[in-house]
Design an enzyme around this catalytic site. Sequence first.
Site, short mmCIF file in Angstrom:
data_model
loop_
_atom_site.label_atom_id
_atom_site.label_comp_id
_atom_site.label_asym_id
_atom_site.label_seq_id
_atom_site.Cartn_x
_atom_site.Cartn_y
_atom_site.Cartn_z
N TYR A 155 0.83 -1.20 0.00
CA TYR A 155 0.00 0.00 0.00
C TYR A 155 0.87 1.27 0.00
O TYR A 155 0.46 2.32 -0.43
CB TYR A 155 -0.94 -0.04 1.20
CG TYR A 155 -2.31 0.49 0.89
CD1 TYR A 155 -3.17 -0.19 0.04
CD2 TYR A 155 -2.75 1.69 1.43
CE1 TYR A 155 -4.42 0.30 -0.26
CE2 TYR A 155 -4.01 2.19 1.14
CZ TYR A 155 -4.83 1.49 0.30
OH TYR A 155 -6.07 1.99 0.01
N LYS A 162 -3.32 8.14 3.54
CA LYS A 162 -4.51 7.87 4.38
C LYS A 162 -4.27 8.30 5.83
O LYS A 162 -5.19 8.75 6.50
CB LYS A 162 -4.88 6.38 4.32
CG LYS A 162 -5.39 5.92 2.96
CD LYS A 162 -6.61 6.71 2.49
CE LYS A 162 -7.24 6.10 1.25
NZ LYS A 162 -8.19 7.02 0.59
P1 NAD Z 1 -12.62 4.64 -7.76
O1 NAD Z 1 -11.52 4.49 -8.74
O2 NAD Z 1 -13.98 4.29 -8.21
O3 NAD Z 1 -12.62 6.09 -7.11
C1 NAD Z 1 -11.47 6.89 -7.00
C2 NAD Z 1 -11.87 8.26 -7.49
O4 NAD Z 1 -10.81 9.21 -7.30
C3 NAD Z 1 -12.22 8.27 -8.99
O5 NAD Z 1 -13.52 8.76 -9.16
C4 NAD Z 1 -11.19 9.21 -9.58
O6 NAD Z 1 -11.67 9.93 -10.70
C5 NAD Z 1 -10.93 10.12 -8.38
N1 NAD Z 1 -9.75 10.95 -8.58
C6 NAD Z 1 -8.45 10.55 -8.79
N2 NAD Z 1 -7.69 11.63 -9.01
C7 NAD Z 1 -8.50 12.73 -8.92
C8 NAD Z 1 -8.31 14.13 -9.06
N3 NAD Z 1 -7.10 14.66 -9.35
N4 NAD Z 1 -9.38 14.96 -8.91
C9 NAD Z 1 -10.61 14.46 -8.62
N5 NAD Z 1 -10.85 13.14 -8.48
C10 NAD Z 1 -9.81 12.29 -8.64
O7 NAD Z 1 -12.19 3.69 -6.52
P2 NAD Z 1 -12.78 3.55 -5.04
O8 NAD Z 1 -12.21 2.29 -4.53
O9 NAD Z 1 -14.24 3.76 -5.06
O10 NAD Z 1 -12.06 4.73 -4.26
C11 NAD Z 1 -12.77 5.73 -3.54
C12 NAD Z 1 -12.11 5.99 -2.19
O11 NAD Z 1 -12.26 4.85 -1.36
C13 NAD Z 1 -10.61 6.25 -2.27
O12 NAD Z 1 -10.27 7.26 -1.32
C14 NAD Z 1 -10.01 4.93 -1.85
O13 NAD Z 1 -8.70 5.03 -1.35
C15 NAD Z 1 -11.01 4.55 -0.77
N6 NAD Z 1 -10.98 3.14 -0.36
C16 NAD Z 1 -11.12 2.13 -1.26
C17 NAD Z 1 -11.10 0.81 -0.84
C18 NAD Z 1 -11.24 -0.31 -1.82
O14 NAD Z 1 -10.90 -1.44 -1.46
N7 NAD Z 1 -11.74 -0.08 -3.02
C19 NAD Z 1 -10.93 0.51 0.54
C20 NAD Z 1 -10.79 1.56 1.45
C21 NAD Z 1 -10.82 2.88 0.98
#
Ligand code: NAD
Length: 264
Positions: A155, A162
């Site tokens: 990670y 985070k």
């Molecule tokens: P996702 O790819 O669907 O979402 C990530 C989003 O970040 C996308 O919509 C992308 O366009 C946006 N992004 C990236 N760069 C950007 C920028 N410069 N300006 C504006 N937006 C930008 O994936 P996700 O898994 O839904 O991620 C959403 C959140 O959840 C993130 O913070 C991720 O770290 C967190 N998260 C995900 C998981 C998992 O297992 N998927 C677990 C814990 C936390």
Amino acid sequence: MGILDGKTALVFGVANKRSIAWGIVEAFLREGATVGISYAGEVLEKRVFPLAQEAGIDFVEQCDVTSDEQIAATFAKARERFGTIDVLVHSIAYAPGEDLGGRFRDVSREGFKLALDISAYSLIPLARHAAEMMPNGGSIMALSYYAAEKVVPRYNVMAIAKAALENIVRYLAADLGPQGVRVNALSPGPIKTLAAAGVPGFRTMLKYSEKITPLRSQITQEDVGNVAVFLASDWGRQVTGETIYIDGGYHVLGLTVTEEDFED
Ligand code: NAD
């Protein structure tokens, strides 16, 4: 009657229908909220617009959160459209592929700056603009992950982002609390999404988590959406500065072996 009737939410970070942000949007709509969404990158347009249209959402704004101008313009449009809002969701993260996986000691300065800027700092200006549109108080939430606290292999730079994000949540909670604005982090276990696909070995993480969590869970976007509804609603009105786990209980484990793994 939904528990978010009469509330308006702005949700940043919809990339496609697998996005956690989209799970939150669906839960908000189900509970009666009015929702506006934001996305980044023209390539995402062809996925986000049809989704929004199908759900009856007519506020869809592109916003790259590395740009103060784009952030200001998005909130100006939101003010024009909604006047005030009650909820802000930050569901955004990015790190260059070469700074995920590999050796932690090789994390690059540029990768560090970019990951921290997009995945952590951006919550500050979004919260500032959102709070200006929350005269009656409100609820702000950001998506985090357990790697903020404990070492999760591969990670790397995102774990540092985070950790920063969760501390920003606490500082914003203290800063905005006196005007009735709550700020919390949601920390789900692994969910298959576009961003998750960028973490090398993600499928192994997913399988392992399901085997080991107390609830033997595979976390879904809907699970996160339901907790987001609670935080957005008046039921969560005394909860702020918190990191709320939606991980089937994984974070309480001290030793991640199951009863079947013991050999003696
Ligand atoms: P996702 O790819 O669907 O979402 C990530 C989003 O970040 C996308 O919509 C992308 O366009 C946006 N992004 C990236 N760069 C950007 C920028 N410069 N300006 C504006 N937006 C930008 O994936 P996700 O898994 O839904 O991620 C959403 C959140 O959840 C993130 O913070 C991720 O770290 C967190 N998260 C995900 C998981 C998992 O297992 N998927 C677990 C814990 C936390």
